[in-house]
Design a protein around this motif. Structure first.
Motif, PDB file in Angstrom:
ATOM      1  N   CYS A   1       0.837  -1.204   0.000  1.00  0.00           N
ATOM      2  CA  CYS A   1       0.000   0.000   0.000  1.00  0.00           C
ATOM      3  C   CYS A   1       0.870   1.251   0.000  1.00  0.00           C
ATOM      4  CB  CYS A   1      -0.928   0.014   1.213  1.00  0.00           C
ATOM      5  SG  CYS A   1      -2.270  -1.176   1.132  1.00  0.00           S
ATOM      6  N   PHE A   2       1.890   1.275   0.846  1.00  0.00           N
ATOM      7  CA  PHE A   2       2.771   2.441   0.937  1.00  0.00           C
ATOM      8  C   PHE A   2       3.465   2.702  -0.398  1.00  0.00           C
ATOM      9  CE2 PHE A   2       6.974   4.271   1.778  1.00  0.00           C
ATOM     10  CZ  PHE A   2       6.596   5.457   2.391  1.00  0.00           C
ATOM     11  N   GLU A   3       3.951   1.641  -1.037  1.00  0.00           N
ATOM     12  CA  GLU A   3       4.667   1.784  -2.309  1.00  0.00           C
ATOM     13  C   GLU A   3       3.777   2.352  -3.414  1.00  0.00           C
ATOM     14  OE1 GLU A   3       6.065  -2.181  -2.966  1.00  0.00           O
ATOM     15  OE2 GLU A   3       7.740  -1.969  -1.554  1.00  0.00           O
ATOM     16  N   ARG A   4       2.477   2.139  -3.321  1.00  0.00           N
ATOM     17  CA  ARG A   4       1.549   2.598  -4.366  1.00  0.00           C
ATOM     18  C   ARG A   4       0.762   3.841  -3.978  1.00  0.00           C
ATOM     19  NH1 ARG A   4      -0.286  -3.301  -6.509  1.00  0.00           N
ATOM     20  NH2 ARG A   4       1.839  -4.009  -6.786  1.00  0.00           N
ATOM     21  N   GLY A   5       1.087   4.412  -2.850  1.00  0.00           N
ATOM     22  CA  GLY A   5       0.414   5.641  -2.430  1.00  0.00           C
ATOM     23  C   GLY A   5      -0.990   5.423  -1.907  1.00  0.00           C
ATOM     24  N   ILE A   6      -1.261   4.229  -1.414  1.00  0.00           N
ATOM     25  CA  ILE A   6      -2.579   3.896  -0.879  1.00  0.00           C
ATOM     26  C   ILE A   6      -2.498   3.936   0.645  1.00  0.00           C
ATOM     27  CG2 ILE A   6      -4.335   2.098  -0.683  1.00  0.00           C
ATOM     28  CD1 ILE A   6      -3.336   1.096  -3.456  1.00  0.00           C
ATOM     29  N   GLU A   7      -3.424   4.637   1.256  1.00  0.00           N
ATOM     30  CA  GLU A   7      -3.474   4.686   2.709  1.00  0.00           C
ATOM     31  C   GLU A   7      -4.351   3.540   3.200  1.00  0.00           C
ATOM     32  OE1 GLU A   7      -4.741   7.678   6.343  1.00  0.00           O
ATOM     33  OE2 GLU A   7      -4.768   8.413   4.281  1.00  0.00           O
ATOM     34  N   TYR A   8      -3.844   2.761   4.135  1.00  0.00           N
ATOM     35  CA  TYR A   8      -4.531   1.594   4.674  1.00  0.00           C
ATOM     36  C   TYR A   8      -4.708   1.785   6.168  1.00  0.00           C
ATOM     37  CZ  TYR A   8      -5.334  -3.335   5.867  1.00  0.00           C
ATOM     38  OH  TYR A   8      -5.869  -4.510   6.320  1.00  0.00           O
ATOM     39  N   LYS A   9      -5.959   1.800   6.641  1.00  0.00           N
ATOM     40  CA  LYS A   9      -6.243   2.007   8.064  1.00  0.00           C
ATOM     41  C   LYS A   9      -7.229   0.949   8.545  1.00  0.00           C
ATOM     42  CE  LYS A   9      -5.978   6.900   9.015  1.00  0.00           C
ATOM     43  NZ  LYS A   9      -5.591   6.922  10.368  1.00  0.00           N
ATOM     44  N   VAL A  10      -6.879   0.296   9.637  1.00  0.00           N
ATOM     45  CA  VAL A  10      -7.822  -0.600  10.304  1.00  0.00           C
ATOM     46  C   VAL A  10      -8.658   0.269  11.241  1.00  0.00           C
ATOM     47  CG1 VAL A  10      -8.082  -2.575  11.840  1.00  0.00           C
ATOM     48  CG2 VAL A  10      -6.231  -2.544  10.149  1.00  0.00           C
ATOM     49  N   VAL A  11      -9.981   0.198  11.066  1.00  0.00           N
ATOM     50  CA  VAL A  11     -10.881   1.085  11.802  1.00  0.00           C
ATOM     51  C   VAL A  11     -12.084   0.282  12.290  1.00  0.00           C
ATOM     52  CG1 VAL A  11     -12.186   3.230  11.676  1.00  0.00           C
ATOM     53  CG2 VAL A  11     -10.224   2.921  10.205  1.00  0.00           C
ATOM     54  N   LYS A  12     -12.589   0.667  13.465  1.00  0.00           N
ATOM     55  CA  LYS A  12     -13.790   0.019  13.979  1.00  0.00           C
ATOM     56  C   LYS A  12     -14.985   0.341  13.073  1.00  0.00           C
ATOM     57  CE  LYS A  12     -14.637  -0.081  18.348  1.00  0.00           C
ATOM     58  NZ  LYS A  12     -14.900   0.288  19.760  1.00  0.00           N
ATOM     59  N   ASN A  13     -15.855  -0.635  12.891  1.00  0.00           N
ATOM     60  CA  ASN A  13     -17.037  -0.455  12.051  1.00  0.00           C
ATOM     61  C   ASN A  13     -17.923   0.692  12.527  1.00  0.00           C
ATOM     62  OD1 ASN A  13     -16.541  -2.559  10.183  1.00  0.00           O
ATOM     63  ND2 ASN A  13     -17.186  -4.046  11.707  1.00  0.00           N
ATOM     64  N   SER A  14     -18.034   0.846  13.834  1.00  0.00           N
ATOM     65  CA  SER A  14     -18.889   1.916  14.355  1.00  0.00           C
ATOM     66  C   SER A  14     -18.336   3.291  13.967  1.00  0.00           C
ATOM     67  CB  SER A  14     -19.030   1.811  15.875  1.00  0.00           C
ATOM     68  OG  SER A  14     -17.759   1.892  16.499  1.00  0.00           O
ATOM     69  N   PHE A  15     -17.010   3.438  13.918  1.00  0.00           N
ATOM     70  CA  PHE A  15     -16.410   4.710  13.501  1.00  0.00           C
ATOM     71  C   PHE A  15     -16.690   4.974  12.022  1.00  0.00           C
ATOM     72  CE2 PHE A  15     -12.787   4.339  16.854  1.00  0.00           C
ATOM     73  CZ  PHE A  15     -13.704   4.549  17.869  1.00  0.00           C
ATOM     74  N   ILE A  16     -16.564   3.918  11.208  1.00  0.00           N
ATOM     75  CA  ILE A  16     -16.842   4.065   9.769  1.00  0.00           C
ATOM     76  C   ILE A  16     -18.300   4.471   9.575  1.00  0.00           C
ATOM     77  CG2 ILE A  16     -17.006   2.846   7.558  1.00  0.00           C
ATOM     78  CD1 ILE A  16     -14.701   1.037   8.544  1.00  0.00           C
ATOM     79  N   LYS A  17     -19.202   3.799  10.293  1.00  0.00           N
ATOM     80  CA  LYS A  17     -20.629   4.089  10.173  1.00  0.00           C
ATOM     81  C   LYS A  17     -20.945   5.529  10.554  1.00  0.00           C
ATOM     82  CE  LYS A  17     -25.134   2.398  11.649  1.00  0.00           C
ATOM     83  NZ  LYS A  17     -25.854   1.415  12.446  1.00  0.00           N
ATOM     84  N   LYS A  18     -20.393   5.996  11.674  1.00  0.00           N
ATOM     85  CA  LYS A  18     -20.651   7.368  12.109  1.00  0.00           C
ATOM     86  C   LYS A  18     -20.075   8.387  11.140  1.00  0.00           C
ATOM     87  CE  LYS A  18     -21.173   6.336  16.980  1.00  0.00           C
ATOM     88  NZ  LYS A  18     -20.638   6.450  18.328  1.00  0.00           N
ATOM     89  N   ALA A  19     -18.906   8.099  10.581  1.00  0.00           N
ATOM     90  CA  ALA A  19     -18.300   9.026   9.616  1.00  0.00           C
ATOM     91  C   ALA A  19     -19.119   9.071   8.321  1.00  0.00           C
ATOM     92  CB  ALA A  19     -16.870   8.603   9.316  1.00  0.00           C
ATOM     93  N   LEU A  20     -19.630   7.928   7.875  1.00  0.00           N
ATOM     94  CA  LEU A  20     -20.429   7.889   6.640  1.00  0.00           C
ATOM     95  C   LEU A  20     -21.784   8.563   6.816  1.00  0.00           C
ATOM     96  CD1 LEU A  20     -19.647   4.297   5.316  1.00  0.00           C
ATOM     97  CD2 LEU A  20     -18.788   6.462   4.411  1.00  0.00           C
ATOM     98  N   GLU A  21     -22.324   8.536   8.035  1.00  0.00           N
ATOM     99  CA  GLU A  21     -23.625   9.150   8.294  1.00  0.00           C
ATOM    100  C   GLU A  21     -23.591  10.664   8.102  1.00  0.00           C
ATOM    101  OE1 GLU A  21     -24.604   7.863  12.241  1.00  0.00           O
ATOM    102  OE2 GLU A  21     -25.389   5.936  11.545  1.00  0.00           O
ATOM    103  N   THR A  22     -22.433  11.271   8.223  1.00  0.00           N
ATOM    104  CA  THR A  22     -22.331  12.733   8.092  1.00  0.00           C
ATOM    105  C   THR A  22     -22.306  13.180   6.631  1.00  0.00           C
ATOM    106  OG1 THR A  22     -19.913  12.689   8.125  1.00  0.00           O
ATOM    107  CG2 THR A  22     -21.049  12.892  10.253  1.00  0.00           C
ATOM    108  N   LEU A  23     -22.150  12.238   5.704  1.00  0.00           N
ATOM    109  CA  LEU A  23     -22.054  12.600   4.285  1.00  0.00           C
ATOM    110  C   LEU A  23     -23.435  12.712   3.645  1.00  0.00           C
ATOM    111  CD1 LEU A  23     -19.122  10.227   3.281  1.00  0.00           C
ATOM    112  CD2 LEU A  23     -18.986  12.610   3.988  1.00  0.00           C
ATOM    113  N   ASP A  24     -23.485  13.392   2.507  1.00  0.00           N
ATOM    114  CA  ASP A  24     -24.750  13.585   1.786  1.00  0.00           C
ATOM    115  C   ASP A  24     -25.213  12.311   1.083  1.00  0.00           C
ATOM    116  OD1 ASP A  24     -24.785  16.232   2.580  1.00  0.00           O
ATOM    117  OD2 ASP A  24     -23.723  16.920   0.795  1.00  0.00           O
ATOM    118  N   THR A  25     -24.288  11.450   0.701  1.00  0.00           N
ATOM    119  CA  THR A  25     -24.621  10.223  -0.019  1.00  0.00           C
ATOM    120  C   THR A  25     -25.198   9.197   0.952  1.00  0.00           C
ATOM    121  OG1 THR A  25     -22.771  10.670  -1.479  1.00  0.00           O
ATOM    122  CG2 THR A  25     -23.676   8.466  -1.560  1.00  0.00           C
TER     123      THR A  25
END
Length: 177
Positions: free
Chosen positions: A43-67
């Protein structure tokens, strides 16, 4: 983890989801530390950011978006999740996942969002790789628009060469006569 730390993580995720139109949610259950390090290195070699994140954090962050990302809630946000971001290329993470899976099938694509279009399930990997980027599509359109003009120019040039050849042949006949 304190409430402030959780809030900071959610805020960072929200910012990334808003500013980077391409993200992938993956699952890497059962990977060893060495395998995870190999994935992170790729991931680092290709410029891709890789983060292990709790599902609840992903869900809360996605809820703030318009989509509307609610389809992710049932099908995607369970088990262990990691998010891959690439700021410019929507199919770079898909290519990396496919390449990594040649040697290790523990990495699974759960879902992806490409310009806010949702792709859910590991079976979407080939579709994501086949997607053309905005720059590729613009290049194709420019090529198509230039094609007729190139044909006209080449036809005019080839016609001029034929005409010059005919005139030369006629002048040589007159000189010989």
């Amino acid at each position: 983890m304190k409430r402030e730390e959780k809030g900071a993580i959610i805020e960072e995720l929200t910012d990334k989801f808003q500013n980077i139109p391409f993200f992938y949610i993956t699952e890497a259950n059962g990977m060893t530390v060495a395998e995870t390090n190999d994935l992170r290195r790729m991931c680092f070699e290709r410029g891709i950011e890789y983060k292990v994140v709790k599902n609840s954090f992903i869900k809360k962050a996605l809820e703030t978006l318009d989509t509307d990302f609610t389809p992710f809630n049932e099908a995607v946000l369970h088990g262990q999740s990691a998010v891959m971001f690439h700021p410019e290329n929507g199919k770079a993470p898909a290519q990396l996942i496919k390449e990594f899976r040649r040697t290790n099938d523990k990495l699974q694509l759960k879902a992806a969002s490409i310009d806010y279009s949702l792709f859910i399930g590991a079976d979407q990997l080939d579709t994501l790789i086949a997607l053309k980027s905005k720059q590729e599509l613009i290049g194709e359109i420019i090529g198509l628009l230039q094609s007729p003009a190139k044909n006209v120019v080449s036809a005019l040039q080839s016609g001029g060469n034929k005409l010059a050849g005919i005139l030369k042949t006629l002048s040589e006949r007159e000189e010989a006569a």
